[in-house]
Design an enzyme around this catalytic site. Structure first.
Site, PDB file in Angstrom:
ATOM      1  N   LYS A  24      10.964   5.872  -2.440  1.00 39.33           N
ATOM      2  CA  LYS A  24       9.518   5.651  -2.635  1.00 39.33           C
ATOM      3  C   LYS A  24       9.121   4.295  -2.051  1.00 39.33           C
ATOM      4  CE  LYS A  24      10.453   3.794  -7.269  1.00 39.33           C
ATOM      5  NZ  LYS A  24      10.502   4.159  -8.707  1.00 39.33           N
TER       6      LYS A  24
ATOM      7  N   TYR B 180      -3.123 -25.989   1.752  1.00 40.49           N
ATOM      8  CA  TYR B 180      -4.338 -25.911   0.929  1.00 40.49           C
ATOM      9  C   TYR B 180      -4.154 -26.523  -0.461  1.00 40.49           C
ATOM     10  CZ  TYR B 180      -6.017 -22.453   4.337  1.00 40.49           C
ATOM     11  OH  TYR B 180      -6.409 -21.814   5.465  1.00 40.49           O
TER      12      TYR B 180
END
Ligand SMILES: *Cc1c(COP(=O)(O)O)cnc(C)c1O
Length: 387
Positions: A44, A277
């Site tokens: 999956k 940042y």
């Protein structure tokens, strides 16, 4: 399901190398651990970020005999790519692609009487019976039917549809809540309920080919949970379900993915220089900074900011400041490795690099998430393929 197998001709910004030889060895180890039970390779979510089609092929070549996915779309895609044999998907919603799944010869999970109706209708439209696995909630508290009335209703509805020739009940299954917590009391409780619920279904006339419950953790540590088949995901990719269970090598497993990137810039900066940042990192003195050209768009969790380790030019460095969308910085402590050198974020760990488990710890998550998150922008480079 990205399948980027071309050998690179130019230097690569970033790459996730997938060692299919290691994957096959892991699958073989799991097959011997399963002691005669069939092994379903759980692929999956693009094989937990490793590439579903390639990993599925190699897992079958190495001894797995079933494939498992979450969605019907994932299962249908495997079939369309030519994957043979049995494929089970376990998360369909009302109105979902039931008919496409049945037409592609995919087994589906039924976790309620509504799902029996969906499967039966789709089977009628497809002109062939649906192969179904009834899902028991033995304690996970997620999908499937609770013991007692709910389970009895599901079994009865499925048997009626079987009598009409619309479904064939081939499986009975459940899923553990705490198989990765050794000795957790829910494990024994779930096993007892599963035995009772399968016995009830069989008394009512269900003749399953496979009863299955074990995930990777249970496959490795709870032989009494193997029944007819085990469903292994994380262990195939060489990662441990939980550090509490032990490191992968204790079970003879080795990580399959190595995530690396090219050092994109090295520069000298003075002390007191804010980095990335928010300036959450300020250089403690004159130093060199390296720019890594991968960020959260590539699956590097922002929780790795200021904490996760990266191997640059033979030395383990720590992410300096915030991870941005496309890049992050490391403090190189005055070293000036050549621009373009390969930096390893995580891999098997034997070249001194961190592992996905180290990244999980630094980012307050689990190794499953670290590898599954690796973005589609990062090419998967397959090595040692055999299938
Ligand atoms: C993901 C999943 C598995 C595999 O779990 P691992 O811990 O990765 O081995 C097995 N069964 C079901 C139903 C799953 O959703």
């Amino acid at each position: 399901m990205s399948e980027t197998a071309a050998v690179p001709t130019a230097a690569m910004r970033a790459r996730a190398e997938i060692d299919l030889g290691v994957l096959r060895a892991n699958v073989q180890t799991l097959c011997s651990r399963a002691e005669g039970a069939a092994v379903m390779a759980v692929v999956k979510s693009d094989a937990y970020g490793h590439g579903a089609v390639r990993c599925a092929r190699e897992a079958l070549a190495a001894g797995a005999s079933w494939l498992g996915t979450t969605t019907a779309e994932e299962a249908v895609e495997l079939r369309a790519a030519g994957l043979p044999g049995r494929i089970l998907c376990w998360l369909l919603v009302p109105g979902g692609p039931w008919q496409q799944a049945i037409e592609a010869d995919i087994d589906v999970s039924l976790g309620g009487t509504w799902a029996v109706r969906e499967a039966a209708e789709a089977a009628r439209a497809a002109g062939r019976p649906a192969r179904v696995h009834l899902k028991a909630d033995t304690g996970l508290g997620r999908n499937g039917c609770l013991p007692g009335e709910e389970w009895a209703e599901l079994v009865a509805a499925a048997l009626r549809a079987e009598a009409e020739g619309l479904v064939r009940i081939v499986g009975l299954f459940s899923h553990f809540a705490c198989a990765d917590v050794p000795g957790h009391p829910s494990i024994a409780a779930q096993l007892t309920l599963f035995r009772e619920m399968t016995a009830y279904a069989e008394e009512q006339g269900v003749r399953p080919e496979v009863r299955h419950m074990a995930n990777s953790a249970a496959t490795l540590t709870l032989p009494e949970s193997h029944f007819d088949m085990v469903r292994t995901g994380i262990a195939m990719y060489g990662l441990s379900a939980s550090p509490a269970l032990g490191a992968p090598e204790e079970f003879g497993l080795r990580p399959v993915m190595t995530f690396s990137a090219a050092l994109a810039l090295v520069k000298r900066v003075p002390g007191g220089h804010g980095v990335s940042y928010g300036h959450h990192y300020v250089t403690p003195g004159e130093t060199t900074l390296g720019l890594m050209p991968v960020g959260y768009a590539d699956g590097i969790t922002r929780h790795a900011s200021g904490s996760s380790p990266v191997l640059v030019d033979g030395k383990l460095r720590t992410i300096a400041g915030r991870v941005a969308m496309d890049m992050f910085m490391v403090d190189l402590g005055g070293d000036e490795p050549p621009v373009g050198s390969e930096a390893v974020l995580f891999g098997p760990g034997d070249r001194g690099e961190a592992t996905a488990q180290d990244w999980a710890q630094a980012g307050a998550t689990i190794a499953y998430e670290v590898v599954t998150r690796v973005g589609t922008r990062v090419p998967r480079i397959y090595v040692n393929g055999a299938a």
